[in-house]
Design a protein around this motif. Sequence first.
Motif, short mmCIF file in Angstrom:
data_model
loop_
_atom_site.label_atom_id
_atom_site.label_comp_id
_atom_site.label_asym_id
_atom_site.label_seq_id
_atom_site.Cartn_x
_atom_site.Cartn_y
_atom_site.Cartn_z
N UNK A 173 3.31 15.68 -5.12
CA UNK A 173 4.18 16.85 -6.51
C UNK A 173 5.39 16.57 -6.32
N UNK A 174 6.28 15.03 -5.92
CA UNK A 174 7.66 15.10 -6.86
C UNK A 174 7.89 13.96 -7.43
N UNK B 8 2.50 7.82 -7.29
CA UNK B 8 2.55 8.74 -7.11
C UNK B 8 0.65 9.73 -6.66
N UNK B 9 -0.20 8.65 -6.49
CA UNK B 9 -1.15 8.98 -6.33
C UNK B 9 -1.80 7.76 -5.16
N UNK B 10 -2.88 8.55 -3.88
CA UNK B 10 -3.18 7.84 -3.13
C UNK B 10 -4.41 8.21 -2.23
N UNK C 111 -8.93 7.27 -10.73
CA UNK C 111 -9.52 5.81 -10.25
C UNK C 111 -8.58 5.01 -10.27
N UNK C 112 -6.91 5.76 -10.33
CA UNK C 112 -6.15 4.61 -10.15
C UNK C 112 -5.74 4.53 -8.31
N UNK D 138 0.86 -1.34 0.26
CA UNK D 138 -0.38 0.11 -0.28
C UNK D 138 0.80 1.22 0.06
N UNK D 139 0.64 1.80 -0.89
CA UNK D 139 1.75 3.03 -1.09
C UNK D 139 1.18 4.26 0.07
#
Length: 624
Positions: A571-572, A535-537, A599-600, A447-448
């Motif tokens: 953001x990095x 990138x996202x979570x 969605x990711x 999990x990120x």
Amino acid sequence: MAQKQFQAESKKLLDLMINSVYTHKEIFLRELISNASDAIDKIYYKTLTDDSLTFDKDNYYIKVIIDKKNRILKVTDTGIGMTKEELDENLGVIAKSGSMAFKNEHEIKDGHDIIGQFGVGFYSAFMVADTVTVVSKAFGSDEAFMWKSSGSEGYTIEPCEKESYGTDVILKIKENTEEENFDDYLEEYKIRSIIKKYSDFIRYPIKMDITKRRLKEGSDKEYEEYKEEEIVNSMVPIWKKNKNELKQEDYENFYAEKHYGFDKPLKHIHVSVDGAVSYNAILFIPEKPPFGYYTKEYEKGLELYSNGVLIMNKCPDLLPDYFSFIKGMVDSEDLSLNISREMLQHDRQLKLIAKNINTKIKNELENLLKNERDKYETFYKSFGPQLKYGVYSNFGIDKDLLKDLLLFYSSKEKKMVTLNEYVSRMPEEQKYIYYAAGDSIERLAKLPQTELVTDKGYEILYFTDDIDEFAIKMLGSYKDKEFKSVSSGDLGIDTEEDKTSGEKEDYDELFKQMKEILGDRVTDVRASKRLKNHAVCLSSDGEVTIEMEKVLKAMPYSKNIKAKKILEINVNHEVMEPIRKAFAEDREKLAFYTNLLYNQALLIEGLPVDDPVEFSNSICKLMT
Ligand code: ADP
Ligand code: MG
């Protein structure tokens, strides 16, 4: 005389018994004696609660008779007996005992297992007998009836003669086969040793005519054989015996005899208390959950005896729900025989006993955890969810009582750990007990959201049971440390950016637009402090986490309870470049990217994407 058919399930079970290759066929005797003892219990109870009747001890017994010549083994009792209707109902239909539950959950294929695992009761007689005849006269009736069956084709019932009330179960023992020696069941010493092994603690005398030798009258060399009736069981119930006299095996036999479970008990607790309230109890911690344990139909409870007389099969008031897996019995002289179910609930003595038992169980579990960790983990696999359910649904005292019995999987130790172990390892600056909730350990490990916490070197507890997060919310904290989901908005960890910041201002307008694009699907879009490589979570603000939302969705009354979701962006990460560009030049492209990222994040969380077709089209579009 008309042949009657067995009920379908009974026929199946009977077939199994007849063709059984089970090696411990001798348990049939335990089953028949246990039924005989139950039948005497019933009459004993009647006389104790009805002043017009008296129980003359000498009149109540079980007798096992061998007639070797005719291959007959007979078990007679002076119990309550059965009427014609009862013979039909009780012996034509599988009793409520284990077998029924089994049939629902498993295909019956190989009889081997069920026989060992369940109380198969009366039908087990067919493992050793070709024909079983039951002659019975019910208490208070002047008619007797004979039930007879030679197998699964059916049975007959007809009137017959019998002097006094009670039941005779008459077995025509099978002929020896090449593999099996059925003659054994016609041997006095063999039958006696089977009784001793399985039925020693039956409270009524089990009599047998024992062959003895004596000098022939008038002779000093010649011997003759004669028979003398003897009581072959010790009759002292196991719970009244001294612990030192008993072996592990005795408890295991008792567990099987009572049909408490089909496993071997993991642990027994033998309690004898003399004081404000006096009682004896034998409690078992089973190894495996009984069939149907985690369903509404499961009924908890202990057998309740008043000075040796069974007054209730399953007294629920003796066990809290979180210990509903405990099996066993309680015997107390302080309880009245005539007590009704309703009165029992408010009985002061019973409450004291229940409280006392609760403590004993808790202590035993703690000991197990401390001294036999492997065994405890086996137990926890079976019944951990029940303890956590207890934490969730009980307040105050019970919650405190249970919290040290909990185990969770640790990201660092790669095994189950207690909360105490976790807290005692915490570095001084760590403020919270961190956890991640999700479907499986493998998934959680990737999990990120865990990145920042892991980076700090902090341990994370993995919650993989639905109940985990809810239980922990109820607990609130452990040793003054609060619990914190790795997905929660604020992790309570200072990061480098926090101190040097200023640059995050730049994203305000971008994130505002992204939030507008996503509408009320999220409550906010933010620069992530926790992401390093991803990138996202998604994270959440407030009481309800995303994992909890998932669980609640599956329940009927809480479908609409939603977590306040936050889309966090690293953001990095290199995705920021095309995003920044789209933000500056192409509003439509920004919407396209934003939806993709969102969605990711859903996928990573294990949530369904909004529109799978559109999502996959978008990815194709990106590729071409
Ligand atoms: P269980 O004992 O679990 O109920 P069994 O198959 O052993 O199941 O017995 C079925 C039923 O037959 C019993 O519940 C009881 O009502 C009746 N029964 C069996 N043996 C006797 C007996 N010796 N005296 C009176 N009733 C009996
Ligand atoms: Mg029985």
